[in-house]
Motif scaffolding. Structure first.
Motif, PDB file in Angstrom:
ATOM      1  N   VAL A 183       9.786   1.755 -11.740  1.00  0.00           N
ATOM      2  CA  VAL A 183      10.277   2.753 -10.784  1.00  0.00           C
ATOM      3  C   VAL A 183       9.393   2.778  -9.543  1.00  0.00           C
ATOM      4  O   VAL A 183       9.876   2.748  -8.408  1.00  0.00           O
ATOM      5  CB  VAL A 183      10.337   4.155 -11.436  1.00  0.00           C
ATOM      6  CG1 VAL A 183      10.591   5.229 -10.379  1.00  0.00           C
ATOM      7  CG2 VAL A 183      11.432   4.202 -12.497  1.00  0.00           C
ATOM      8  N   TYR A 184       8.069   2.829  -9.744  1.00  0.00           N
ATOM      9  CA  TYR A 184       7.148   2.885  -8.613  1.00  0.00           C
ATOM     10  C   TYR A 184       7.128   1.579  -7.832  1.00  0.00           C
ATOM     11  O   TYR A 184       7.014   1.587  -6.599  1.00  0.00           O
ATOM     12  CB  TYR A 184       5.743   3.235  -9.097  1.00  0.00           C
ATOM     13  CG  TYR A 184       5.587   4.689  -9.480  1.00  0.00           C
ATOM     14  CD1 TYR A 184       5.693   5.688  -8.518  1.00  0.00           C
ATOM     15  CD2 TYR A 184       5.342   5.069 -10.795  1.00  0.00           C
ATOM     16  CE1 TYR A 184       5.562   7.031  -8.846  1.00  0.00           C
ATOM     17  CE2 TYR A 184       5.216   6.415 -11.137  1.00  0.00           C
ATOM     18  CZ  TYR A 184       5.324   7.387 -10.162  1.00  0.00           C
ATOM     19  OH  TYR A 184       5.216   8.710 -10.496  1.00  0.00           O
ATOM     20  N   VAL A 202      -2.393   0.106   2.102  1.00  0.00           N
ATOM     21  CA  VAL A 202      -2.036   0.455   0.719  1.00  0.00           C
ATOM     22  C   VAL A 202      -2.041   1.964   0.511  1.00  0.00           C
ATOM     23  O   VAL A 202      -1.191   2.509  -0.185  1.00  0.00           O
ATOM     24  CB  VAL A 202      -2.995  -0.233  -0.283  1.00  0.00           C
ATOM     25  CG1 VAL A 202      -2.698   0.228  -1.707  1.00  0.00           C
ATOM     26  CG2 VAL A 202      -2.863  -1.753  -0.196  1.00  0.00           C
ATOM     27  N   LYS A 203      -2.965   2.651   1.158  1.00  0.00           N
ATOM     28  CA  LYS A 203      -3.035   4.108   0.998  1.00  0.00           C
ATOM     29  C   LYS A 203      -1.775   4.780   1.539  1.00  0.00           C
ATOM     30  O   LYS A 203      -1.331   5.812   1.020  1.00  0.00           O
ATOM     31  CB  LYS A 203      -4.278   4.668   1.686  1.00  0.00           C
ATOM     32  CG  LYS A 203      -4.308   4.492   3.197  1.00  0.00           C
ATOM     33  CD  LYS A 203      -5.553   5.123   3.807  1.00  0.00           C
ATOM     34  CE  LYS A 203      -5.552   4.996   5.330  1.00  0.00           C
ATOM     35  NZ  LYS A 203      -6.741   5.632   5.927  1.00  0.00           N
ATOM     36  N   ASP A 204      -1.179   4.185   2.592  1.00  0.00           N
ATOM     37  CA  ASP A 204       0.055   4.728   3.148  1.00  0.00           C
ATOM     38  C   ASP A 204       1.206   4.578   2.154  1.00  0.00           C
ATOM     39  O   ASP A 204       2.026   5.480   1.985  1.00  0.00           O
ATOM     40  CB  ASP A 204       0.419   4.014   4.454  1.00  0.00           C
ATOM     41  CG  ASP A 204      -0.685   4.116   5.498  1.00  0.00           C
ATOM     42  OD1 ASP A 204      -1.272   5.204   5.626  1.00  0.00           O
ATOM     43  OD2 ASP A 204      -0.968   3.103   6.160  1.00  0.00           O
ATOM     44  N   VAL A 205       1.252   3.430   1.488  1.00  0.00           N
ATOM     45  CA  VAL A 205       2.305   3.186   0.496  1.00  0.00           C
ATOM     46  C   VAL A 205       2.132   4.127  -0.691  1.00  0.00           C
ATOM     47  O   VAL A 205       3.100   4.714  -1.186  1.00  0.00           O
ATOM     48  CB  VAL A 205       2.281   1.721   0.023  1.00  0.00           C
ATOM     49  CG1 VAL A 205       3.472   1.447  -0.882  1.00  0.00           C
ATOM     50  CG2 VAL A 205       2.287   0.763   1.199  1.00  0.00           C
ATOM     51  N   HIS A 212      -1.504   7.127  -6.907  1.00  0.00           N
ATOM     52  CA  HIS A 212      -2.844   6.723  -6.467  1.00  0.00           C
ATOM     53  C   HIS A 212      -2.820   5.256  -6.024  1.00  0.00           C
ATOM     54  O   HIS A 212      -2.305   4.388  -6.749  1.00  0.00           O
ATOM     55  CB  HIS A 212      -3.847   6.906  -7.601  1.00  0.00           C
ATOM     56  CG  HIS A 212      -5.267   6.679  -7.179  1.00  0.00           C
ATOM     57  ND1 HIS A 212      -5.831   5.415  -7.090  1.00  0.00           N
ATOM     58  CD2 HIS A 212      -6.245   7.555  -6.799  1.00  0.00           C
ATOM     59  CE1 HIS A 212      -7.086   5.515  -6.689  1.00  0.00           C
ATOM     60  NE2 HIS A 212      -7.357   6.801  -6.502  1.00  0.00           N
ATOM     61  N   PRO A 213      -3.365   4.950  -4.833  1.00  0.00           N
ATOM     62  CA  PRO A 213      -3.301   3.579  -4.302  1.00  0.00           C
ATOM     63  C   PRO A 213      -3.858   2.524  -5.261  1.00  0.00           C
ATOM     64  O   PRO A 213      -3.283   1.438  -5.378  1.00  0.00           O
ATOM     65  CB  PRO A 213      -4.140   3.659  -3.030  1.00  0.00           C
ATOM     66  CG  PRO A 213      -4.083   5.092  -2.628  1.00  0.00           C
ATOM     67  CD  PRO A 213      -4.025   5.884  -3.907  1.00  0.00           C
ATOM     68  N   GLY A 214      -4.971   2.840  -5.939  1.00  0.00           N
ATOM     69  CA  GLY A 214      -5.568   1.864  -6.847  1.00  0.00           C
ATOM     70  C   GLY A 214      -4.654   1.543  -8.014  1.00  0.00           C
ATOM     71  O   GLY A 214      -4.488   0.373  -8.398  1.00  0.00           O
ATOM     72  N   TYR A 215      -4.058   2.579  -8.587  1.00  0.00           N
ATOM     73  CA  TYR A 215      -3.148   2.373  -9.731  1.00  0.00           C
ATOM     74  C   TYR A 215      -1.887   1.650  -9.275  1.00  0.00           C
ATOM     75  O   TYR A 215      -1.394   0.742  -9.946  1.00  0.00           O
ATOM     76  CB  TYR A 215      -2.790   3.713 -10.370  1.00  0.00           C
ATOM     77  CG  TYR A 215      -1.848   3.595 -11.539  1.00  0.00           C
ATOM     78  CD1 TYR A 215      -2.234   2.936 -12.704  1.00  0.00           C
ATOM     79  CD2 TYR A 215      -0.560   4.116 -11.472  1.00  0.00           C
ATOM     80  CE1 TYR A 215      -1.368   2.810 -13.774  1.00  0.00           C
ATOM     81  CE2 TYR A 215       0.315   4.000 -12.543  1.00  0.00           C
ATOM     82  CZ  TYR A 215      -0.098   3.345 -13.686  1.00  0.00           C
ATOM     83  OH  TYR A 215       0.765   3.215 -14.746  1.00  0.00           O
ATOM     84  N   LEU A 216      -1.359   2.040  -8.100  1.00  0.00           N
ATOM     85  CA  LEU A 216      -0.175   1.377  -7.557  1.00  0.00           C
ATOM     86  C   LEU A 216      -0.449  -0.102  -7.308  1.00  0.00           C
ATOM     87  O   LEU A 216       0.385  -0.955  -7.628  1.00  0.00           O
ATOM     88  CB  LEU A 216       0.254   2.063  -6.261  1.00  0.00           C
ATOM     89  CG  LEU A 216       1.455   1.437  -5.534  1.00  0.00           C
ATOM     90  CD1 LEU A 216       2.695   1.460  -6.406  1.00  0.00           C
ATOM     91  CD2 LEU A 216       1.709   2.150  -4.216  1.00  0.00           C
ATOM     92  N   HIS A 217      -1.612  -0.388  -6.747  1.00  0.00           N
ATOM     93  CA  HIS A 217      -1.999  -1.785  -6.500  1.00  0.00           C
ATOM     94  C   HIS A 217      -1.977  -2.583  -7.806  1.00  0.00           C
ATOM     95  O   HIS A 217      -1.466  -3.706  -7.853  1.00  0.00           O
ATOM     96  CB  HIS A 217      -3.397  -1.824  -5.885  1.00  0.00           C
ATOM     97  CG  HIS A 217      -3.955  -3.208  -5.730  1.00  0.00           C
ATOM     98  ND1 HIS A 217      -3.665  -4.018  -4.653  1.00  0.00           N
ATOM     99  CD2 HIS A 217      -4.776  -3.933  -6.539  1.00  0.00           C
ATOM    100  CE1 HIS A 217      -4.284  -5.179  -4.801  1.00  0.00           C
ATOM    101  NE2 HIS A 217      -4.967  -5.152  -5.934  1.00  0.00           N
ATOM    102  N   ARG A 218      -2.505  -1.983  -8.873  1.00  0.00           N
ATOM    103  CA  ARG A 218      -2.605  -2.685 -10.161  1.00  0.00           C
ATOM    104  C   ARG A 218      -1.232  -2.950 -10.774  1.00  0.00           C
ATOM    105  O   ARG A 218      -0.937  -4.078 -11.197  1.00  0.00           O
ATOM    106  CB  ARG A 218      -3.471  -1.869 -11.122  1.00  0.00           C
ATOM    107  CG  ARG A 218      -3.733  -2.587 -12.454  1.00  0.00           C
ATOM    108  CD  ARG A 218      -4.888  -1.976 -13.208  1.00  0.00           C
ATOM    109  NE  ARG A 218      -4.582  -0.624 -13.684  1.00  0.00           N
ATOM    110  CZ  ARG A 218      -5.104   0.483 -13.171  1.00  0.00           C
ATOM    111  NH1 ARG A 218      -5.939   0.404 -12.143  1.00  0.00           N
ATOM    112  NH2 ARG A 218      -4.815   1.667 -13.673  1.00  0.00           N
TER     113      ARG A 218
END
Length: 294
Positions: A183-184, A202-205, A212-218
């Protein structure tokens, strides 16, 4: 009796094994059939396909399927890959003796109670070695001639049910986590496609999809194989190729249409992705069009 029949948690029943066997199947195409009993088909070695509810399930060593009673199914084994399996068929009888009933076990174990409410025609799971160990011990006890073996059989069956419930709960949790990640990731991709012409970090996304940007990145890297910025760069290069090929926008201005504010950086990035500079790409495209028309 179905594994999910309400009566199991309202009255006192014990599981009872009615059939069990090891079998090596070679080039076999079984007809559809059903059992009154619940069945576990465990792949010890090789590969096979089980068709249940008109869905084909490919299985390999360590996989097993739990089929509820009266579910039409069939086994298919390819000629090139024999399959050794352990099959156990069980149902439920009125409680006898002092061992806890299915209802008692469900009252004491929340995961098992949840398991009994799933009402799935079949469940395919991957063993962590504990299921096969329990099944082997159960078979050994069933083969014994001792008159007092019933308590050990019930112990092994209870252990089997607890393990099935735990593995199923973990599988459902992983499935839910994977669904949430999808979903994310889908929200992120949609955001990038709508905003690639902006200065994005990434923080904007993360802020846009509320994660959280770090979790989203992962999770984005896990799901797509690329980082968010790598995906964004590839997207921008595809848009740049389209603008160079299909519009008359000056080459020196293309970068501003795709969210890159440096002509030199855009040119270097474009060449890295296409082996051509933006100008070379446009000229090559125009030459191809000219040849086609002539």
């Amino acid at each position: 009796m179905s594994l999910y029949q309400r009566d199991l948690v309202l009255n006192d029943y014990h599981p009872k094994v009615f059939a069990y066997y090891f079998k090596t199947w070679e080039k076999h195409d079984m007809a559809f059939h059903t059992h009154k009993e619940v069945e576990i088909m465990y792949v010890i070695d090789g590969t096979c396909t089980v068709v249940a509810e008109k869905k084909s399930v490919a299985m390999k060593k360590g996989d097993f399927i739990l089929l509820d009673s009266n579910i039409p199914h069939r086994l298919i084994v390819d000629q090139q890959s024999p399959c050794r399996m352990l099959n156990i068929e069980f149902s439920f009888i009125k409680k006898t003796g002092c061992f806890p009933s299915i209802k008692d076990l469900a009252n004491q174990n929340k995961k098992f109670a949840t398991f009994l409410s799933l009402n799935r025609p079949y469940i395919v799971l991957k063993d962590t070695n504990e299921i096969y160990h329990t099944l082997k011990n159960l078979v050994l006890e069933l083969d014994k001639k001792e008159s007092d073996k019933d308590i050990m059989i019930q112990l092994h069956l209870a252990q089997l049910f607890m393990q099935l419930a735990r593995i199923t709960a973990e599988e459902m949790k992983e499935t839910h986590t994977h669904y949430q990640a999808n979903v994310y990731v889908n929200k992120t991709i949609k955001y990038l496609h709508h905003n690639y012409d902006c200065d994005i970090q990434v923080k904007d996304v993360g802020q846009a999809v509320n994660l959280h940007p770090g979790y989203l990145h992962r999770i984005f890297k896990q799901q797509t194989g690329s980082t968010i910025m790598e995906y964004l760069t590839s997207l921008r290069m595809e848009k740049a190729k389209m603008l160079l090929a299909d519009t008359e926008i000056p080459v020196t201005e293309i970068c501003f249409y795709i969210g890159i504010n440096s002509r030199q950086y855009f040119s270097a990035l474009f060449k890295k992705h296409t082996t051509q500079t933006p100008l070379e790409y446009r000229r090559a495209f125009e030459q191809n069009i000219a040849k086609f028309r002539s």
